[in-house]
Write a protein that holds these residues in place. Structure first.
Motif, PDB file in Angstrom:
ATOM      1  N   GLY A  21       3.478  -4.527   5.258  1.00 49.89           N
ATOM      2  CA  GLY A  21       3.756  -5.741   4.683  1.00 49.89           C
ATOM      3  C   GLY A  21       3.822  -5.708   2.999  1.00 49.89           C
ATOM      4  N   GLY A  22       3.888  -4.256   2.729  1.00 50.59           N
ATOM      5  CA  GLY A  22       3.867  -3.955   1.323  1.00 50.59           C
ATOM      6  C   GLY A  22       2.589  -3.887   0.389  1.00 50.59           C
ATOM      7  N   ARG A  23       1.523  -3.769   1.634  1.00 52.43           N
ATOM      8  CA  ARG A  23       0.330  -3.799   1.234  1.00 52.43           C
ATOM      9  C   ARG A  23      -0.417  -2.744   2.088  1.00 52.43           C
ATOM     10  NH1 ARG A  23      -3.162  -9.100   0.953  1.00 52.43           N
ATOM     11  NH2 ARG A  23      -4.497  -7.572  -0.160  1.00 52.43           N
ATOM     12  N   TRP A  24      -1.544  -2.097   1.527  1.00 56.96           N
ATOM     13  CA  TRP A  24      -2.468  -0.945   2.227  1.00 56.96           C
ATOM     14  C   TRP A  24      -3.532  -1.516   2.858  1.00 56.96           C
ATOM     15  CZ3 TRP A  24      -0.829   3.759   3.158  1.00 56.96           C
ATOM     16  CH2 TRP A  24       0.433   4.247   2.040  1.00 56.96           C
ATOM     17  N   HIS A  25      -3.898  -1.299   4.130  1.00 51.79           N
ATOM     18  CA  HIS A  25      -4.862  -2.110   4.980  1.00 51.79           C
ATOM     19  C   HIS A  25      -5.432  -0.909   5.628  1.00 51.79           C
ATOM     20  CE1 HIS A  25      -2.883  -5.938   4.514  1.00 51.79           C
ATOM     21  NE2 HIS A  25      -1.962  -5.504   4.879  1.00 51.79           N
TER      22      HIS A  25
END
Length: 185
Positions: A21-25
């Motif tokens: 989703g466009g973010r690092w997790h």
């Protein structure tokens, strides 16, 4: 005062993250592909091996006293996986060299019989102990161009071990005063 001085780095945790989703997790280890995990751990092992104070042969003479026990223990400790691979490669190579008759392999050391002394080169750190009392022998690589190219080697440690073994197998020909002083002590 901090535990470590400015000139030292400390390692901690290794974490894996996944872009979603466009973010690092942060990714749980169970979701990390085996090949990615294996390669990452190989890189961590190499990083720790080459940046450790135990890889510095001058540390015994220059490092702060409070880290001397750590240096001594780590410099001659059980081998990490990368050094076990190095031991296996070295055991195949050494028998094909001119000094094969002067060398034996143990679990952690390449033992080299010179004319003056017998030397134990640690397969992890490339640091040297001199028999019979396991005195530390400091031999610092001149650096620069490596005379031996081993295409499968990443950190230069195998070439360093081999160069030290050739030097020590012919210990009566050593002329460097800093080395001869230690050998004859």
């Amino acid at each position: 005062m901090d535990l470590y001085e400015e000139g030292y780095a400390v390692t901690d945790q290794v974490r894996f993250h996944r872009l979603a989703g466009g973010r690092w997790h942060r990714a749980p280890l169970t979701e990390v592909p085996a090949l990615v995990f294996s390669e990452a751990m190989r890189d961590v092992d190499l990083f720790v091996a080459v940046t450790s104070i135990t890889a510095d042969p001058r540390w015994a003479d220059q490092g702060p006293d409070r880290l001397q026990d750590y240096w001594r223990t780590g410099s001659f400790a059980a081998l990490p996986p990368s050094a076990e691979v190095r031991r296996d490669a070295l055991s195949r190579l050494i028998g094909r060299t001119a000094i094969a008759g002067r060398c034996t392999m143990t679990d952690r050391f390449l033992v080299v019989r010179g004319d003056l002394r017998t030397y134990k080169i640690h397969l992890g750190s490339a640091n040297i102990l001199v028999e019979p009392n396991d005195a530390y022998l400091c031999i610092v690589s001149a650096g620069g161009h490596r005379g031996l190219f081993l295409p499968f080697e990443e950190d230069g440690r195998l070439a360093l071990i081999l160069s030290k073994a050739f030097l020590l197998a012919n210990d009566t020909a050593i002329t460097g005063p800093s080395i001869t002083r230690q050998i004859r002590a």
